[in-house]
Design a protein around this motif. Sequence first.
Motif, PDB file in Angstrom:
ATOM      1  N   ASN A  66       0.974  -1.146  -0.017  1.00  0.00           N
ATOM      2  CA  ASN A  66      -0.136   0.115  -0.003  1.00  0.00           C
ATOM      3  C   ASN A  66       0.868   1.146   0.004  1.00  0.00           C
ATOM      4  O   ASN A  66       1.432   1.460   0.977  1.00  0.00           O
ATOM      5  N   ARG A  67       0.807   1.889  -1.106  1.00  0.00           N
ATOM      6  CA  ARG A  67       1.932   3.148  -1.121  1.00  0.00           C
ATOM      7  C   ARG A  67       1.627   4.262  -0.146  1.00  0.00           C
ATOM      8  O   ARG A  67       2.494   4.767   0.267  1.00  0.00           O
ATOM      9  N   LYS A  68       0.432   4.241   0.436  1.00  0.00           N
ATOM     10  CA  LYS A  68       0.137   5.231   1.465  1.00  0.00           C
ATOM     11  C   LYS A  68       0.998   4.827   2.646  1.00  0.00           C
ATOM     12  O   LYS A  68       1.653   6.104   3.437  1.00  0.00           O
ATOM     13  N   LYS A  69       0.961   3.749   2.798  1.00  0.00           N
ATOM     14  CA  LYS A  69       1.664   3.171   4.164  1.00  0.00           C
ATOM     15  C   LYS A  69       3.235   3.235   3.774  1.00  0.00           C
ATOM     16  O   LYS A  69       3.940   3.704   5.045  1.00  0.00           O
ATOM     17  N   VAL A  70       3.686   2.989   2.756  1.00  0.00           N
ATOM     18  CA  VAL A  70       5.113   3.143   2.553  1.00  0.00           C
ATOM     19  C   VAL A  70       5.374   4.603   2.680  1.00  0.00           C
ATOM     20  O   VAL A  70       6.686   4.651   3.460  1.00  0.00           O
ATOM     21  N   MET A  71       4.837   5.526   1.920  1.00  0.00           N
ATOM     22  CA  MET A  71       5.221   6.967   2.325  1.00  0.00           C
ATOM     23  C   MET A  71       5.128   7.357   3.690  1.00  0.00           C
ATOM     24  O   MET A  71       5.892   8.170   4.018  1.00  0.00           O
ATOM     25  N   PHE A  72       3.892   7.025   4.208  1.00  0.00           N
ATOM     26  CA  PHE A  72       3.830   7.276   5.782  1.00  0.00           C
ATOM     27  C   PHE A  72       4.984   6.977   6.650  1.00  0.00           C
ATOM     28  O   PHE A  72       5.502   7.931   7.328  1.00  0.00           O
ATOM     29  N   PHE A  73       5.307   5.478   6.749  1.00  0.00           N
ATOM     30  CA  PHE A  73       6.277   5.032   7.337  1.00  0.00           C
ATOM     31  C   PHE A  73       7.649   5.378   6.925  1.00  0.00           C
ATOM     32  O   PHE A  73       8.540   5.611   7.700  1.00  0.00           O
ATOM     33  N   GLY A  74       7.960   5.727   5.613  1.00  0.00           N
ATOM     34  CA  GLY A  74       9.051   6.284   4.867  1.00  0.00           C
ATOM     35  C   GLY A  74       9.411   7.592   5.661  1.00  0.00           C
ATOM     36  O   GLY A  74      10.497   8.129   6.197  1.00  0.00           O
ATOM     37  N   MET A  75       8.212   8.590   5.569  1.00  0.00           N
ATOM     38  CA  MET A  75       8.606   9.817   6.200  1.00  0.00           C
ATOM     39  C   MET A  75       8.984   9.923   7.804  1.00  0.00           C
ATOM     40  O   MET A  75       9.418  10.948   8.206  1.00  0.00           O
ATOM     41  N   VAL A  76       8.058   8.910   8.478  1.00  0.00           N
ATOM     42  CA  VAL A  76       8.269   8.825   9.841  1.00  0.00           C
ATOM     43  C   VAL A  76       9.818   8.541  10.244  1.00  0.00           C
ATOM     44  O   VAL A  76      10.197   9.040  11.094  1.00  0.00           O
ATOM     45  N   GLY A  77      10.129   7.448   9.468  1.00  0.00           N
ATOM     46  CA  GLY A  77      11.758   7.074   9.609  1.00  0.00           C
ATOM     47  C   GLY A  77      12.624   8.439   9.177  1.00  0.00           C
ATOM     48  O   GLY A  77      13.445   8.434   9.825  1.00  0.00           O
ATOM     49  N   PHE A  78      12.304   9.082   8.298  1.00  0.00           N
ATOM     50  CA  PHE A  78      12.799  10.310   7.531  1.00  0.00           C
ATOM     51  C   PHE A  78      13.033  11.046   9.012  1.00  0.00           C
ATOM     52  O   PHE A  78      13.972  11.892   9.116  1.00  0.00           O
ATOM     53  N   SER A  79      11.952  11.689   9.376  1.00  0.00           N
ATOM     54  CA  SER A  79      11.738  12.481  10.440  1.00  0.00           C
ATOM     55  C   SER A  79      12.784  12.215  11.775  1.00  0.00           C
ATOM     56  O   SER A  79      13.540  12.795  12.343  1.00  0.00           O
ATOM     57  N   VAL A  80      12.698  10.864  12.186  1.00  0.00           N
ATOM     58  CA  VAL A  80      13.237  10.275  13.571  1.00  0.00           C
ATOM     59  C   VAL A  80      14.834  10.358  13.122  1.00  0.00           C
ATOM     60  O   VAL A  80      15.589  10.963  13.912  1.00  0.00           O
ATOM     61  N   SER A  81      15.305   9.883  11.946  1.00  0.00           N
ATOM     62  CA  SER A  81      16.630   9.842  11.510  1.00  0.00           C
ATOM     63  C   SER A  81      17.381  11.061  11.372  1.00  0.00           C
ATOM     64  O   SER A  81      18.308  11.405  11.741  1.00  0.00           O
ATOM     65  N   THR A  82      16.554  12.121  10.813  1.00  0.00           N
ATOM     66  CA  THR A  82      16.943  13.434  10.701  1.00  0.00           C
ATOM     67  C   THR A  82      17.278  14.137  11.994  1.00  0.00           C
ATOM     68  O   THR A  82      18.384  14.840  12.141  1.00  0.00           O
ATOM     69  N   ALA A  83      16.332  13.882  12.793  1.00  0.00           N
ATOM     70  CA  ALA A  83      16.350  14.762  14.177  1.00  0.00           C
ATOM     71  C   ALA A  83      17.475  14.230  15.062  1.00  0.00           C
ATOM     72  O   ALA A  83      18.141  15.168  16.002  1.00  0.00           O
ATOM     73  N   LEU A  84      17.787  12.709  14.777  1.00  0.00           N
ATOM     74  CA  LEU A  84      18.686  12.158  15.662  1.00  0.00           C
ATOM     75  C   LEU A  84      20.145  12.790  15.224  1.00  0.00           C
ATOM     76  O   LEU A  84      21.122  12.567  16.022  1.00  0.00           O
ATOM     77  N   LEU A  99      23.028   8.261   7.019  1.00  0.00           N
ATOM     78  CA  LEU A  99      22.683   6.927   6.328  1.00  0.00           C
ATOM     79  C   LEU A  99      21.224   6.357   6.457  1.00  0.00           C
ATOM     80  O   LEU A  99      20.465   6.241   5.401  1.00  0.00           O
ATOM     81  N   LEU A 100      20.900   6.332   7.734  1.00  0.00           N
ATOM     82  CA  LEU A 100      19.122   5.954   8.032  1.00  0.00           C
ATOM     83  C   LEU A 100      18.289   6.948   7.245  1.00  0.00           C
ATOM     84  O   LEU A 100      17.342   6.611   6.983  1.00  0.00           O
ATOM     85  N   ALA A 101      18.838   8.059   7.236  1.00  0.00           N
ATOM     86  CA  ALA A 101      17.896   9.294   6.618  1.00  0.00           C
ATOM     87  C   ALA A 101      17.867   8.844   5.263  1.00  0.00           C
ATOM     88  O   ALA A 101      16.653   9.112   4.579  1.00  0.00           O
ATOM     89  N   GLY A 102      18.835   8.617   4.572  1.00  0.00           N
ATOM     90  CA  GLY A 102      18.802   8.336   3.216  1.00  0.00           C
ATOM     91  C   GLY A 102      17.959   6.995   2.957  1.00  0.00           C
ATOM     92  O   GLY A 102      17.278   6.956   1.786  1.00  0.00           O
ATOM     93  N   VAL A 103      18.257   5.990   3.847  1.00  0.00           N
ATOM     94  CA  VAL A 103      17.361   4.730   3.363  1.00  0.00           C
ATOM     95  C   VAL A 103      16.021   5.095   3.658  1.00  0.00           C
ATOM     96  O   VAL A 103      15.030   4.788   2.709  1.00  0.00           O
ATOM     97  N   SER A 104      15.653   5.818   4.664  1.00  0.00           N
ATOM     98  CA  SER A 104      14.016   6.360   4.570  1.00  0.00           C
ATOM     99  C   SER A 104      13.600   7.094   3.641  1.00  0.00           C
ATOM    100  O   SER A 104      12.421   6.929   3.183  1.00  0.00           O
ATOM    101  N   ALA A 105      14.435   8.179   2.948  1.00  0.00           N
ATOM    102  CA  ALA A 105      13.816   8.705   1.816  1.00  0.00           C
ATOM    103  C   ALA A 105      13.789   8.070   0.505  1.00  0.00           C
ATOM    104  O   ALA A 105      12.957   8.282  -0.230  1.00  0.00           O
ATOM    105  N   ALA A 106      14.614   6.974   0.542  1.00  0.00           N
ATOM    106  CA  ALA A 106      14.406   5.880  -0.531  1.00  0.00           C
ATOM    107  C   ALA A 106      13.115   5.222  -0.681  1.00  0.00           C
ATOM    108  O   ALA A 106      12.889   4.988  -1.769  1.00  0.00           O
ATOM    109  N   PHE A 107      12.442   5.244   0.442  1.00  0.00           N
ATOM    110  CA  PHE A 107      11.308   4.590   0.436  1.00  0.00           C
ATOM    111  C   PHE A 107       9.970   5.658   0.191  1.00  0.00           C
ATOM    112  O   PHE A 107       9.156   5.377  -0.318  1.00  0.00           O
ATOM    113  N   ALA A 108      10.351   6.954   0.989  1.00  0.00           N
ATOM    114  CA  ALA A 108       9.168   7.769   0.824  1.00  0.00           C
ATOM    115  C   ALA A 108       9.152   8.640  -0.524  1.00  0.00           C
ATOM    116  O   ALA A 108       8.091   8.448  -1.210  1.00  0.00           O
TER     117      ALA A 108
END
Length: 389
Positions: A66-84, A99-108
């Motif tokens: 489900n693309r909505k879930k992929v984009m949502f969880f990708g952005m959540v991961g991107f948010s957390v890894s960027t704040a870290l 590195l983790l921010a890049g992985v998350s962005a690759a999904f979002a």
Amino acid sequence: MFRLTALFFLVMFVIGTDTFLISPLIPTLQALFHIPTAYSGWMVGAYALGYALFALIAGPLSDGWNRKKVMFFGMVGFSVSTALCGFATGFWSMFLFRLLAGVSAAFAAPQVWASIPALIPAPRIAQVSGIVMAGLAASQAFGIPLGSLLASTHWSYPFFTIGACSLAVAAFISYALPDMKPNLDPAARTPIFSRYLPLLQSRIARRAFLAHFLFQCGFFAAFSFIGKWVTDRFHLSVDQAGYVMFFLGLGNIVGSLGGAYAVKTFNRFRTLAAGFLVAIVCFIALPHLPSVAAFEGVYFFIFVHMGIAFPLILGLLNALNPTIRGTISSLANSIMYAATTLGAWLAGLMYATFNGFAAVGLFAAVCFAGSLAAFVSSGLLTRRAGEKA
């Protein structure tokens, strides 16, 4: 439709801002973490490496989710890894979080381009795609300078701010984006890497992607060290370096908005060739310019060319085989970030070895010359519309 367009614009804006935020912060982080210049480029390259490694599989895999879930969880991961990143205590912790921010962005991020044709009426797809592409240009013109201004107070503030904004965008995704169920067509179950075979077997495609790689490698090698160079050469502060980025980002916007007119007026071959030749001369001249104003003026033309060339090149690549555009987009994104990783690393080595930007500018010029040669030899610029590679 306005709500979806705004959502996609914001996704690309926050991801684009985070992608290049490190560039003006390199001098500050280098001094803070006691990082040699030769390795400082990896703070840019770590994000690109994560994106490059996962873009090849994230796009095809998400076709079955489900693309909505992929984009949502990708952005959540991107948010957390960027704040870290704001809590990084040294080079390796910053490397890991980037590195983790890049992985998350690759999904979002790829979900944006896959969602546009699925949710936007066909007559409006080109218009919406242009607005979303402008989100990347706007991130350079406005997001990076704002991050630099925040960093002038404390280096961690930009990462916390982007992390918070990304979390707000994730909430917007949950609210505004409809569910997009996976495609259960048996054709969609083709093994992931088998989908790349038509491109690997095509001479036109191989040379076109080589040209794309060289173009991105040269541009991002030079771009990664703009902040470092203007700080060393002209003794600018981090917020002043942000103003330089703002002006250059405007060039990208000018190119993005005027690219279609340029191609219509001069055709795609002349537009691309002239832009590459001018950029080559500019890269060679950059290290020898006497003032910040001259540096900004010359680099402005490079960014105008980038704004014109980047969507034109993506359009040429996607036209290689219309039946596998999703695969082409994944490969193009992976190659772009792999080139960013290599370019940032090599630029750091050259900057340290030769004590300045001259070698970096020459490297960028050589990459652009090789890219133009590969495009011309591929025959892609003169291929008839609708003809498969």
